[in-house]
Design an enzyme around this catalytic site. Structure first.
Site, PDB file in Angstrom:
ATOM      1  N   GLU A 130      16.748  -0.598  36.668  1.00 28.59           N
ATOM      2  CA  GLU A 130      17.650   0.547  36.818  1.00 28.59           C
ATOM      3  C   GLU A 130      17.809   0.869  38.299  1.00 28.59           C
ATOM      4  OE1 GLU A 130      16.414   3.131  32.835  1.00 28.59           O
ATOM      5  OE2 GLU A 130      15.895   3.849  34.830  1.00 28.59           O
ATOM      6  N   HIS A 186      12.636   1.266  38.023  1.00 30.94           N
ATOM      7  CA  HIS A 186      13.726   1.948  38.718  1.00 30.94           C
ATOM      8  C   HIS A 186      13.342   2.068  40.191  1.00 30.94           C
ATOM      9  CE1 HIS A 186      16.973   5.330  38.545  1.00 30.94           C
ATOM     10  NE2 HIS A 186      16.874   4.833  39.770  1.00 30.94           N
ATOM     11  N   HIS A 209      15.507   9.256  28.916  1.00 31.51           N
ATOM     12  CA  HIS A 209      15.216  10.438  29.735  1.00 31.51           C
ATOM     13  C   HIS A 209      14.704  11.569  28.843  1.00 31.51           C
ATOM     14  CE1 HIS A 209      15.448  11.800  33.944  1.00 31.51           C
ATOM     15  NE2 HIS A 209      15.315  12.980  33.385  1.00 31.51           N
ATOM     16  N   ASP A 210      13.418  11.870  29.007  1.00 29.20           N
ATOM     17  CA  ASP A 210      12.724  12.954  28.315  1.00 29.20           C
ATOM     18  C   ASP A 210      12.567  12.740  26.810  1.00 29.20           C
ATOM     19  OD1 ASP A 210      12.365  14.196  30.719  1.00 29.20           O
ATOM     20  OD2 ASP A 210      13.900  15.731  30.437  1.00 29.20           O
TER      21      ASP A 210
END
EC number: 2.6.99.2
Length: 238
Positions: free
Chosen positions: A70, A43, A191-192
């Site tokens: 990303e 990213h 994400h997480d």
């Protein structure tokens, strides 16, 4: 089996903190694939505080699994970078300049025209497109109208509430995934996600194609070693 793409941004952050080339980002990407990862995610951001634009060109030469880039397609430099490298997948994220990490999905209704145009640009170059969305029915429906191939469900809310009530935490994601599947969209997530919450998520989300995991996986590797950690994450998906 859901595919695991390892986000190596944090490796680049560590390298950049001292200058030089330690750890070697290219070697880490190669080893991640050797250890079983089915994709490499990066990213890049405009300030190049972790992944540098040159890293993307270098990685393109050696990644043999799926290469996923990303980023914020509202920046021309990002668009040019993706088109120059033609990864297997581009994931469009609505970041703003200086943002520490991604924290919301696209408003696919308000940005439908813009996203439709950008997605067309990448698809014409032969690149599969995924867009970052929150688990909201209207946003999933809006995504389907843009022409995107996949959505990536933003899973921070799931991870935050997992230990309080995991069934309640995952409910909107199940609904969003079911709707996306009905609309013909592929489904990614990220994400997480970590070793505590990944298995429950993967077991309950229908037709989950891919998860992209970086921060938690690299942090776990400090204790368990990179090879062992990748195997641990793969087992959660198995």
């Amino acid at each position: 089996m859901t595919r695991l793409s390892v986000n190596i941004n944090k490796i680049a952050t560590l390298r950049n903190s001292r200058g030089g080339n330690n750890p070697d980002l290219i070697q880490v990407a190669t080893d991640c694939e050797l250890f079983g990862a089915q994709g490499i995610t990066v990213h890049p951001r405009p300030d190049e505080r972790h992944i540098r634009y040159q890293d993307v060109f270098d990685l393109k030469q050696i990644v043999t699994t799926e290469f996923n880039i990303e980023g914020n397609c509202q920046e021309q430099k990002f668009i040019d970078l993706v088109l120059a490298n033609k990864p297997g997948q581009v994931t469009l994220v609505p970041d703003i300049l200086g943002q520490i990490t991604s924290n919301h999905g696209w408003d696919t209704i308000a940005n439908r025209e813009y996203l439709t145009g950008m997605i067309s640009v990448f698809k014409q170059a032969g690149i599969r497109v995924s867009i970052f969305v929150d688990p909201i029915a209207e946003m999933v429906e809006g995504a389907a109208k843009t022409g995107t191939d996949r959505i990536e469900l933003y899973t921070e809310a799931y991870a935050t509430h997992y230990h309080q009530d995991r069934d309640q935490a995952i409910a909107p994601y199940i609904a969003a995934a079911e709707l996306a599947h009905e609309l013909g969209l592929g489904i990614n997530a990220g994400h997480d996600l970590d070793l505590n919450n990944l298995k429950f998520f993967a077991d309950n989300i229908p037709a989950l194609d891919e998860v992209s995991i970086g921060h938690a996986l690299i942090s776990d590797a400090l204790y368990f070693g990179l090879e062992n950690t990748i195997h641990m994450y793969l087992r959660q998906l198995g």
